[in-house]
Design a protein around this motif. Structure first.
Motif, PDB file in Angstrom:
ATOM      1  N   ALA A   1       3.682  13.605   3.771  1.00 13.22           N
ATOM      2  CA  ALA A   1       2.256  13.251   3.881  1.00 13.22           C
ATOM      3  C   ALA A   1       2.125  11.907   4.590  1.00 13.22           C
ATOM      4  N   GLY A   2       1.922  11.972   5.919  1.00 14.87           N
ATOM      5  CA  GLY A   2       1.733  10.741   6.691  1.00 14.87           C
ATOM      6  C   GLY A   2       0.373  10.793   7.349  1.00 14.87           C
ATOM      7  N   SER A   3       0.300  11.457   8.518  1.00 16.31           N
ATOM      8  CA  SER A   3      -1.001  11.632   9.185  1.00 16.31           C
ATOM      9  C   SER A   3      -1.949  12.366   8.250  1.00 16.31           C
TER      10      SER A   3
ATOM     11  N   GLN B   1     -14.299  19.584  15.433  1.00 16.55           N
ATOM     12  CA  GLN B   1     -13.135  19.252  14.609  1.00 16.55           C
ATOM     13  C   GLN B   1     -11.984  20.200  14.927  1.00 16.55           C
ATOM     14  N   GLU B   2     -10.740  19.691  14.753  1.00 19.54           N
ATOM     15  CA  GLU B   2      -9.607  20.597  14.947  1.00 19.54           C
ATOM     16  C   GLU B   2      -9.581  21.575  13.756  1.00 19.54           C
ATOM     17  N   PRO B   3      -9.039  22.789  13.956  1.00 24.04           N
ATOM     18  CA  PRO B   3      -9.046  23.768  12.869  1.00 24.04           C
ATOM     19  C   PRO B   3      -8.242  23.266  11.669  1.00 24.04           C
TER      20      PRO B   3
ATOM     21  N   ALA C   1       2.275   3.118  12.853  1.00 28.76           N
ATOM     22  CA  ALA C   1       1.677   2.459  11.680  1.00 28.76           C
ATOM     23  C   ALA C   1       0.151   2.437  11.792  1.00 28.76           C
ATOM     24  N   GLY C   2      -0.515   2.704  10.673  1.00 28.26           N
ATOM     25  CA  GLY C   2      -1.981   2.677  10.663  1.00 28.26           C
ATOM     26  C   GLY C   2      -2.585   3.866  11.397  1.00 28.26           C
ATOM     27  N   GLY C   3      -1.776   4.915  11.645  1.00 24.26           N
ATOM     28  CA  GLY C   3      -2.265   6.116  12.338  1.00 24.26           C
ATOM     29  C   GLY C   3      -1.620   6.240  13.708  1.00 24.26           C
ATOM     30  N   THR C   4      -1.044   7.425  14.002  1.00 24.20           N
ATOM     31  CA  THR C   4      -0.326   7.626  15.273  1.00 24.20           C
ATOM     32  C   THR C   4      -1.308   7.750  16.442  1.00 24.20           C
ATOM     33  N   ASP C   5      -0.759   7.721  17.662  1.00 21.40           N
ATOM     34  CA  ASP C   5      -1.590   7.895  18.868  1.00 21.40           C
ATOM     35  C   ASP C   5      -2.436   9.170  18.770  1.00 21.40           C
TER      36      ASP C   5
ATOM     37  N   LEU D   1      12.037  -3.055  20.425  1.00 22.80           N
ATOM     38  CA  LEU D   1      12.572  -2.301  19.286  1.00 22.80           C
ATOM     39  C   LEU D   1      11.511  -2.021  18.214  1.00 22.80           C
ATOM     40  N   PHE D   2      10.473  -2.869  18.134  1.00 28.01           N
ATOM     41  CA  PHE D   2       9.479  -2.645  17.078  1.00 28.01           C
ATOM     42  C   PHE D   2       8.217  -1.923  17.578  1.00 28.01           C
ATOM     43  N   ALA D   3       8.015  -1.954  18.931  1.00 27.79           N
ATOM     44  CA  ALA D   3       6.784  -1.366  19.489  1.00 27.79           C
ATOM     45  C   ALA D   3       6.589   0.112  19.132  1.00 27.79           C
TER      46      ALA D   3
ATOM     47  N   GLN E   1       0.853  -1.198   0.000  1.00 26.95           N
ATOM     48  CA  GLN E   1       0.000   0.000   0.000  1.00 26.95           C
ATOM     49  C   GLN E   1       0.883   1.240   0.000  1.00 26.95           C
ATOM     50  N   LEU E   2       0.789   2.023  -1.086  1.00 26.41           N
ATOM     51  CA  LEU E   2       1.682   3.169  -1.276  1.00 26.41           C
ATOM     52  C   LEU E   2       0.916   4.471  -1.050  1.00 26.41           C
ATOM     53  N   PHE E   3       0.735   4.833   0.230  1.00 30.28           N
ATOM     54  CA  PHE E   3       0.050   6.079   0.555  1.00 30.28           C
ATOM     55  C   PHE E   3       1.041   7.114   1.104  1.00 30.28           C
TER      56      PHE E   3
HETATM   57  C1  LIG Z   1       5.835  -0.060  10.895  1.00 37.34           C
HETATM   58  C2  LIG Z   1       5.210   0.899   9.915  1.00 37.34           C
HETATM   59  C3  LIG Z   1       4.659   0.418   8.749  1.00 37.34           C
HETATM   60  C4  LIG Z   1       4.074   1.303   7.827  1.00 37.34           C
HETATM   61  N1  LIG Z   1       3.569   0.808   6.662  1.00 37.34           N
HETATM   62  C5  LIG Z   1       3.049   1.666   5.747  1.00 37.34           C
HETATM   63  C6  LIG Z   1       2.595   1.181   4.477  1.00 37.34           C
HETATM   64  O1  LIG Z   1       2.669  -0.016   4.194  1.00 37.34           O
HETATM   65  N2  LIG Z   1       2.096   2.061   3.577  1.00 37.34           N
HETATM   66  C7  LIG Z   1       2.002   3.400   3.860  1.00 37.34           C
HETATM   67  O2  LIG Z   1       1.495   4.137   3.027  1.00 37.34           O
HETATM   68  N3  LIG Z   1       2.439   3.903   5.053  1.00 37.34           N
HETATM   69  C8  LIG Z   1       2.975   3.068   5.988  1.00 37.34           C
HETATM   70  N4  LIG Z   1       3.443   3.557   7.190  1.00 37.34           N
HETATM   71  C9  LIG Z   1       3.427   4.991   7.415  1.00 37.34           C
HETATM   72  C10 LIG Z   1       2.428   5.441   8.483  1.00 37.34           C
HETATM   73  O3  LIG Z   1       1.120   5.409   7.947  1.00 37.34           O
HETATM   74  C11 LIG Z   1       2.853   6.841   8.926  1.00 37.34           C
HETATM   75  O4  LIG Z   1       4.095   6.725   9.596  1.00 37.34           O
HETATM   76  C12 LIG Z   1       1.855   7.478   9.850  1.00 37.34           C
HETATM   77  O5  LIG Z   1       0.650   7.750   9.189  1.00 37.34           O
HETATM   78  C13 LIG Z   1       2.395   8.792  10.455  1.00 37.34           C
HETATM   79  O6  LIG Z   1       2.879   9.628   9.456  1.00 37.34           O
HETATM   80  P1  LIG Z   1       4.334  10.296   9.553  1.00 37.34           P
HETATM   81  O7  LIG Z   1       5.290   9.206   9.914  1.00 37.34           O
HETATM   82  O8  LIG Z   1       4.557  11.049   8.311  1.00 37.34           O
HETATM   83  O9  LIG Z   1       4.257  11.276  10.794  1.00 37.34           O
HETATM   84  P2  LIG Z   1       3.630  12.748  10.772  1.00 37.34           P
HETATM   85  O10 LIG Z   1       2.256  12.704  10.195  1.00 37.34           O
HETATM   86  O11 LIG Z   1       4.605  13.700  10.198  1.00 37.34           O
HETATM   87  O12 LIG Z   1       3.479  13.028  12.335  1.00 37.34           O
HETATM   88  C14 LIG Z   1       4.555  13.526  13.155  1.00 37.34           C
HETATM   89  C15 LIG Z   1       4.009  13.726  14.569  1.00 37.34           C
HETATM   90  O13 LIG Z   1       2.986  14.734  14.552  1.00 37.34           O
HETATM   91  C16 LIG Z   1       1.783  14.236  15.117  1.00 37.34           C
HETATM   92  N5  LIG Z   1       0.618  14.786  14.395  1.00 37.34           N
HETATM   93  C17 LIG Z   1       0.425  14.804  13.060  1.00 37.34           C
HETATM   94  N6  LIG Z   1      -0.771  15.357  12.764  1.00 37.34           N
HETATM   95  C18 LIG Z   1      -1.355  15.659  13.945  1.00 37.34           C
HETATM   96  C19 LIG Z   1      -2.606  16.269  14.295  1.00 37.34           C
HETATM   97  N7  LIG Z   1      -3.480  16.639  13.364  1.00 37.34           N
HETATM   98  N8  LIG Z   1      -2.879  16.426  15.617  1.00 37.34           N
HETATM   99  C20 LIG Z   1      -1.968  16.046  16.586  1.00 37.34           C
HETATM  100  N9  LIG Z   1      -0.753  15.512  16.303  1.00 37.34           N
HETATM  101  C21 LIG Z   1      -0.467  15.311  15.005  1.00 37.34           C
HETATM  102  C22 LIG Z   1       1.872  12.733  14.932  1.00 37.34           C
HETATM  103  O14 LIG Z   1       1.057  12.044  15.861  1.00 37.34           O
HETATM  104  C23 LIG Z   1       3.361  12.472  15.136  1.00 37.34           C
HETATM  105  O15 LIG Z   1       3.640  12.396  16.520  1.00 37.34           O
HETATM  106  C24 LIG Z   1       4.035   2.704   8.114  1.00 37.34           C
HETATM  107  C25 LIG Z   1       4.607   3.176   9.296  1.00 37.34           C
HETATM  108  C26 LIG Z   1       5.197   2.304  10.194  1.00 37.34           C
HETATM  109  C27 LIG Z   1       5.807   2.876  11.448  1.00 37.34           C
END
Ligand SMILES: Cc1cc2nc3c(=O)[nH]c(=O)nc-3n(C[C@H](O)[C@H](O)[C@H](O)COP(=O)(O)OP(=O)(O)OC[C@H]3O[C@@H](n4cnc5c(N)ncnc54)[C@H](O)[C@@H]3O)c2cc1C
Length: 407
Positions: free
Chosen positions: A134-136, A388-390, A368-372, A360-362, A127-129
């Motif tokens: 562009a993560g969160s 909603q947040e602004p 992954a799948g969305g941060t805390d 080490l992996f926790a 899955q290439l997102f």
């Molecule tokens: C083990 C693993 C496997 C993965 N596999 C895949 C995969 O197969 N395909 C894929 O597409 N992606 C994959 N990912 C990527 C994963 O989806 C992203 O790491 C995740 O969505 C967070 O994005 P980022 O790392 O860019 O962090 P960022 O989005 O840059 O976040 C940085 C920090 O800011 C915080 N933050 C961001 N936005 C907000 C907000 N609105 N409010 C409060 N805090 C915020 C975050 O919580 C974090 O602490 C994987 C990640 C891991 C760790």
């Protein structure tokens, strides 16, 4: 919510138990899993065996390589296979996330040719997102796809792509229009990962593995027939994938409790079983409560899905609590093990160095799948109904969103 088997489900459970007894590897305390390559080959062999026996992708229709059963049958399968030492969740990204997208958007011909090969792990998918910026906020992605004739030309970079180095295909989200808002200018495709113009670079992790990768696209071509959904409809398509991801990981994401329970029954502290220590008992009770809570809310979600509903935002609760607890347990378990906690050799450390690897992996599982924080936002907005947040870029054309990067 009734989780007692019906007579038909009890019959299915008996059948699965008998098949697993004859075909699956029992759990042992010694011996290791081997290298990453060996684990991958073992997983492929296991998936093929499950497919040949007709248990692969239990909820998929039979014509697409599944077993044509219900979500409850899938839960029964997962409960029984968890008693064995088999890598049953290894290809969860393909089958759990990409599969539903193909099922929903691809043509009949594509479904009948691609899905059975995905179900048997003959083809592996990724899955290439996510991208470096562009993560969160995945809708901020910049990998560009431009239509030339009946082909899309793709340029840009993805990152953290799990399993890309082994993948035959990937589901990829691209920017196809910068004149509209970020949510409306994306399109989803599936792409041949082995073609020219796709360069996969594994990332070395602190646990020694290389499970995820950087993926560079340099004029990679995607035929328009591999578009999944409407041009500009990528956000809706991505939400479908992410919703299925929640459902898929809720079955396989570890929370660490079963392994911790096993550990405390085998350790001693000052000549006494560690399980008699009041501090350890306090931790055990807290984590058991959380483990049971996650299980109950996952079951509630699965019941809703079995009745035709969609996986809800409640899955964010299990993801958040489970991932934090998994990391806390791993850290605490290593402290309890004292000097032994420093031994990482699978053949020497307790439980095949489960907690040494988990420490080490926790942290990665919490991302992954969305941060805390993202899970907390989902719970706040979609479960608790808080405001909603602004969003400063709301309604703005993508090309006008301030950024340090070129559009
Ligand atoms: C083990 C693993 C496997 C993965 N596999 C895949 C995969 O197969 N395909 C894929 O597409 N992606 C994959 N990912 C990527 C994963 O989806 C992203 O790491 C995740 O969505 C967070 O994005 P980022 O790392 O860019 O962090 P960022 O989005 O840059 O976040 C940085 C920090 O800011 C915080 N933050 C961001 N936005 C907000 C907000 N609105 N409010 C409060 N805090 C915020 C975050 O919580 C974090 O602490 C994987 C990640 C891991 C760790």
């Amino acid at each position: 919510m009734d989780f007692k088997d019906t007579p038909e489900q009890a019959e299915f459970r008996k059948e699965v138990q008998a098949w697993l007894k004859a075909n699956a590897t029992p759990k042992t305390k010694d011996g290791g899993r081997g290298s990453q390559e060996e684990a991958y080959e073992k997983a492929k062999a296991w998936y093929k065996k499950v497919y040949d026996a007709g248990y692969a992708c239990p909820t998929w229709p039979k014509e697409y390589g599944g077993a044509g059963l219900t979500q409850i049958h899938k839960v029964i399968w997962s409960q029984e296979v968890a008693k064995y030492d088999e890598p049953d969740g290894y290809f969860v990204i393909g089958q759990g996330n990409c599969g539903p997208a193909i099922m929903h958007f691809a043509t009949e011909e594509q479904k009948t040719s691609l899905l059975p090969r995905m179900a048997s792990a003959e083809d592996v998918w990724c899955q290439l997102f996510s991208e470096p910026s562009a993560g969160s906020d995945v809708a901020g992605l910049r990998t560009k796809a431009e239509l030339k004739g009946d082909k899309w030309i793709v340029n840009g970079q993805k990152i953290w792509t799990s399993g890309a180095q082994h993948s035959d295909y990937g589901v990829v989200l691209c920017r196809t229009d910068t004149d509209v808002s970020k949510y409306r200018g994306m399109t989803m495709f599936f792409i041949d990962m082995k073609q020219p113009g796709v360069d996969v670079q594994p990332i070395k992790q602190m646990d020694g593995g290389s499970h995820f990768n950087e993926v560079f696209f340099n004029n990679a071509e995607i035929p328009d027939s591999q578009r999944l959904g409407e041009v500009g409809g990528g956000w809706g398509a991505a939400l479908l994938v992410l919703m299925n991801e929640r459902l898929a990981i809720s079955g396989v994401q570890p929370d660490g409790f079963p392994e911790f329970f096993e550990l405390v029954q085998s350790l001693e502290l000052n000549g006494e079983p560690v399980v008699n220590n009041p501090v350890v008992r306090d931790r055990l009770a807290t984590w058991y409560t959380q483990h049971a809570g996650i299980k109950a809310s996952t079951n509630r979600m699965l019941t809703a899905v079995a009745k035709g509903g969609m996986p809800g935002a409640e899955a964010a609760l299990g993801k958040l609590v489970g991932a934090v607890m998994n990391q806390d347990i791993a850290n605490y378990a290593l402290q309890l093990m004292a000097d032994t906690g420093a031994i990482c050799d699978e053949s020497l450390a307790p439980q095949r160095a489960h907690f040494q690897k988990s420490v080490l992996f926790a942290p990665g599982i919490r991302l992954a799948g969305g941060t805390d924080e993202v899970m907390r936002n989902i719970i706040a907005e979609q479960v608790l109904g808080l405001p909603q947040e602004p969003r400063a870029d709301k309604g703005m054309a993508f090309k006008d969103i301030p950024s340090g990067n070129q559009h």
